[in-house]
Write a protein that holds these residues in place. Structure first.
Motif, PDB file in Angstrom:
ATOM      1  N   TRP A 156      -1.100   2.289   8.922  1.00 40.95           N
ATOM      2  CA  TRP A 156      -0.699   1.259   9.666  1.00 40.95           C
ATOM      3  C   TRP A 156      -0.082  -0.140   8.830  1.00 40.95           C
ATOM      4  O   TRP A 156       1.074   0.153   8.303  1.00 40.95           O
ATOM      5  CB  TRP A 156      -0.697   0.232  11.095  1.00 40.95           C
ATOM      6  CG  TRP A 156       1.099  -0.257  11.596  1.00 40.95           C
ATOM      7  CD1 TRP A 156       1.719  -0.033  12.100  1.00 40.95           C
ATOM      8  CD2 TRP A 156       0.831  -2.085  11.653  1.00 40.95           C
ATOM      9  NE1 TRP A 156       2.573  -1.008  12.160  1.00 40.95           N
ATOM     10  CE2 TRP A 156       1.976  -1.997  11.673  1.00 40.95           C
ATOM     11  CE3 TRP A 156       0.141  -2.300  10.065  1.00 40.95           C
ATOM     12  CZ2 TRP A 156       2.245  -3.408  11.839  1.00 40.95           C
ATOM     13  CZ3 TRP A 156       0.166  -4.267  10.430  1.00 40.95           C
ATOM     14  CH2 TRP A 156       1.548  -4.682  11.121  1.00 40.95           C
ATOM     15  N   LEU A 157      -0.445  -0.461   7.803  1.00 37.49           N
ATOM     16  CA  LEU A 157      -0.176  -1.894   6.824  1.00 37.49           C
ATOM     17  C   LEU A 157       0.116  -0.843   5.468  1.00 37.49           C
ATOM     18  O   LEU A 157       1.399  -1.386   5.007  1.00 37.49           O
ATOM     19  CB  LEU A 157      -1.865  -2.201   6.282  1.00 37.49           C
ATOM     20  CG  LEU A 157      -1.212  -3.504   5.617  1.00 37.49           C
ATOM     21  CD1 LEU A 157      -0.343  -4.593   5.816  1.00 37.49           C
ATOM     22  CD2 LEU A 157      -2.331  -4.271   5.009  1.00 37.49           C
ATOM     23  N   TYR A 158       0.252   0.814   4.865  1.00 42.96           N
ATOM     24  CA  TYR A 158       0.514   0.753   4.002  1.00 42.96           C
ATOM     25  C   TYR A 158       2.331   1.253   4.729  1.00 42.96           C
ATOM     26  O   TYR A 158       2.478   1.155   3.489  1.00 42.96           O
ATOM     27  CB  TYR A 158      -0.235   1.958   3.483  1.00 42.96           C
ATOM     28  CG  TYR A 158      -0.528   2.757   2.515  1.00 42.96           C
ATOM     29  CD1 TYR A 158       0.618   2.449   1.360  1.00 42.96           C
ATOM     30  CD2 TYR A 158       1.210   4.154   3.200  1.00 42.96           C
ATOM     31  CE1 TYR A 158       0.677   3.809   0.111  1.00 42.96           C
ATOM     32  CE2 TYR A 158       2.108   4.858   1.826  1.00 42.96           C
ATOM     33  CZ  TYR A 158       1.644   4.666   1.251  1.00 42.96           C
ATOM     34  OH  TYR A 158       1.805   4.937  -0.167  1.00 42.96           O
ATOM     35  N   THR A 159       2.062   1.567   5.517  1.00 46.51           N
ATOM     36  CA  THR A 159       3.514   2.222   5.907  1.00 46.51           C
ATOM     37  C   THR A 159       3.942   0.537   6.157  1.00 46.51           C
ATOM     38  O   THR A 159       6.025   1.442   5.151  1.00 46.51           O
ATOM     39  CB  THR A 159       3.811   3.100   7.670  1.00 46.51           C
ATOM     40  OG1 THR A 159       3.026   1.828   8.188  1.00 46.51           O
ATOM     41  CG2 THR A 159       2.813   3.893   7.626  1.00 46.51           C
ATOM     42  N   ARG A 160       3.747  -0.229   6.396  1.00 46.68           N
ATOM     43  CA  ARG A 160       4.583  -1.617   6.322  1.00 46.68           C
ATOM     44  C   ARG A 160       5.178  -2.145   4.702  1.00 46.68           C
ATOM     45  O   ARG A 160       6.311  -2.651   4.269  1.00 46.68           O
ATOM     46  CB  ARG A 160       4.007  -2.711   6.875  1.00 46.68           C
ATOM     47  CG  ARG A 160       3.723  -1.982   8.377  1.00 46.68           C
ATOM     48  CD  ARG A 160       4.800  -1.902   8.977  1.00 46.68           C
ATOM     49  NE  ARG A 160       5.919  -3.078   9.745  1.00 46.68           N
ATOM     50  CZ  ARG A 160       6.570  -3.055  10.131  1.00 46.68           C
ATOM     51  NH1 ARG A 160       7.140  -1.949  10.448  1.00 46.68           N
ATOM     52  NH2 ARG A 160       7.339  -4.416  10.503  1.00 46.68           N
ATOM     53  N   THR A 161       3.250  -1.555   3.715  1.00 46.46           N
ATOM     54  CA  THR A 161       4.276  -2.448   2.494  1.00 46.46           C
ATOM     55  C   THR A 161       4.835  -1.225   0.946  1.00 46.46           C
ATOM     56  O   THR A 161       4.266  -1.561  -0.462  1.00 46.46           O
ATOM     57  CB  THR A 161       2.590  -3.330   2.150  1.00 46.46           C
ATOM     58  OG1 THR A 161       1.811  -2.022   1.898  1.00 46.46           O
ATOM     59  CG2 THR A 161       2.499  -4.071   2.939  1.00 46.46           C
ATOM     60  N   ARG A 162       3.779  -0.652   1.405  1.00 46.81           N
ATOM     61  CA  ARG A 162       3.636   0.915   0.702  1.00 46.81           C
ATOM     62  C   ARG A 162       3.443   0.455  -0.367  1.00 46.81           C
ATOM     63  O   ARG A 162       3.311   0.708  -1.777  1.00 46.81           O
ATOM     64  CB  ARG A 162       4.909   1.089   0.171  1.00 46.81           C
ATOM     65  CG  ARG A 162       5.948   1.838   1.200  1.00 46.81           C
ATOM     66  CD  ARG A 162       5.310   3.276   1.518  1.00 46.81           C
ATOM     67  NE  ARG A 162       5.634   4.300   2.669  1.00 46.81           N
ATOM     68  CZ  ARG A 162       5.338   4.951   3.080  1.00 46.81           C
ATOM     69  NH1 ARG A 162       4.475   6.182   2.366  1.00 46.81           N
ATOM     70  NH2 ARG A 162       5.660   5.345   4.043  1.00 46.81           N
ATOM     71  N   ARG A 163       1.913  -0.166  -0.106  1.00 46.72           N
ATOM     72  CA  ARG A 163       0.793   0.360  -1.262  1.00 46.72           C
ATOM     73  C   ARG A 163      -0.389  -0.185  -0.764  1.00 46.72           C
ATOM     74  O   ARG A 163      -1.171  -0.582   0.005  1.00 46.72           O
ATOM     75  CB  ARG A 163       0.696  -2.273  -1.729  1.00 46.72           C
ATOM     76  CG  ARG A 163       2.150  -2.459  -2.681  1.00 46.72           C
ATOM     77  CD  ARG A 163       2.116  -3.500  -3.340  1.00 46.72           C
ATOM     78  NE  ARG A 163       0.855  -3.327  -3.947  1.00 46.72           N
ATOM     79  CZ  ARG A 163       1.421  -2.960  -5.413  1.00 46.72           C
ATOM     80  NH1 ARG A 163       2.359  -2.570  -6.086  1.00 46.72           N
ATOM     81  NH2 ARG A 163       0.008  -3.647  -6.033  1.00 46.72           N
ATOM     82  N   VAL A 164      -1.409   0.767  -1.740  1.00 46.73           N
ATOM     83  CA  VAL A 164      -2.533   1.170  -1.547  1.00 46.73           C
ATOM     84  C   VAL A 164      -3.447   0.338  -1.888  1.00 46.73           C
ATOM     85  O   VAL A 164      -4.538   0.040  -1.811  1.00 46.73           O
ATOM     86  CB  VAL A 164      -2.339   2.544  -2.078  1.00 46.73           C
ATOM     87  CG1 VAL A 164      -3.397   2.796  -3.297  1.00 46.73           C
ATOM     88  CG2 VAL A 164      -3.954   3.128  -0.870  1.00 46.73           C
ATOM     89  N   MET A 165      -3.643  -0.327  -3.004  1.00 46.94           N
ATOM     90  CA  MET A 165      -4.443  -1.288  -3.611  1.00 46.94           C
ATOM     91  C   MET A 165      -4.210  -2.523  -2.762  1.00 46.94           C
ATOM     92  O   MET A 165      -6.184  -2.854  -3.071  1.00 46.94           O
ATOM     93  CB  MET A 165      -3.731  -2.382  -4.764  1.00 46.94           C
ATOM     94  CG  MET A 165      -5.113  -2.896  -5.387  1.00 46.94           C
ATOM     95  SD  MET A 165      -5.355  -2.230  -6.367  1.00 46.94           S
ATOM     96  CE  MET A 165      -5.330  -2.040  -8.091  1.00 46.94           C
TER      97      MET A 165
END
Length: 259
Positions: free
Chosen positions: A223-232
């Motif tokens: 879910w967080l990735y879909t918001r930020t588009r950052r995997v780091m």
């Protein structure tokens, strides 16, 4: 730029999973069944980092080879995600780079580190309670984060192992799969659900408690990735969680009666 068909992308995903975490999930299910048919899960153990040789430097060699070759599927998905395009005059950077597409870079180190620390705290503390509950209910094996012999290289190798797990899981299960599921036309909730169940499934060899805990972690991370588009930030959080577990157990496990 050629756009792969959905059929080709599905085949690509099956190949990637067959070489990496999908394979781990299959083995995990078989290992779970093996343990359940031998004795109650509460009597079983799951060792995450084990020695592979009684000879110090051969053990070190095996450990490093495992880490290196485990990351080859990550290179494969980075290759698949990198768009081949002609350079546009005056364009800076590479917008087709998989590192940029996944946010797997050092473009915002401070912010990524803070998010990673927050995520590690958010996931780590409840995980301890879930593990204790799983043990009490008899649905979780005893987990031994490290069974490596005590050498000068033990802690560095455990740190590298933690980073390996973090990069492998977050890049493939979150960044790569959510990209490909989106190209399949799947909705975001469905993509997150499948990604999270996969994350839980390759932890099933530890019991049902870790399956649930890792699936929930997968929902939060995806879910967080879909918001930020950052995997780091996800890689940082995951690495921190594993470093604390692996190194902490190796250094203090026996002192507190866990090893």
């Amino acid at each position: 730029m050629l756009v792969p068909s959905r059929r080709r992308l599905r085949l690509e995903v099956w190949i990637v999973l067959g070489l990496s975490l999908g394979q781990s999930a299959v083995y995990s299910v078989v290992q779970l069944l093996d343990k359940m048919t031998r004795a109650p899960l509460a009597e079983g153990t799951s060792t995450l980092n084990r020695s592979q040789s009684t000879r110090e430097y051969f053990d070190l060699t095996y450990q490093l080879l495992d880490i290196i070759f485990a990351l080859v599927p990550v290179l494969l998905v980075l290759y698949f995600l990198t768009e081949q395009r002609q350079t546009v005059p005056g364009e800076t950077g590479n917008p087709g780079s998989a590192f940029q597409k996944l946010g797997f870079n050092f473009a915002r180190p401070g912010r990524d580190l803070l998010q990673g620390l927050g995520l590690a705290a958010l996931i780590g503390i409840p995980s301890l309670g879930l593990y204790a509950a799983g043990r009490a209910l008899g649905i979780t094996t005893a987990i031994i984060p490290s069974a490596l012999d005590a050498y000068w290289w033990t802690v560095p190798v455990l740190i590298l192992s933690a980073i390996r797990h973090a990069v492998l899981e977050e890049v493939i299960v979150v960044g790569y799969l959510l990209d490909r599921f989106g190209k399949f036309g799947w909705s975001t909730p469905l993509a997150i659900a499948v990604s999270s169940v996969l994350r839980g499934s390759y932890h099933l060899y530890q019991g049902f408690g870790p399956f649930i805990g890792n699936a929930v972690m997968g929902v939060v991370f995806a879910w967080l990735y879909t918001r930020t588009r950052r995997v780091m930030p996800l890689v940082i959080a995951h690495a921190l969680l594993d470093i604390v577990a692996f190194v902490g157990f190796s250094l203090f496990g026996k002192a507190v009666g866990l090893g």
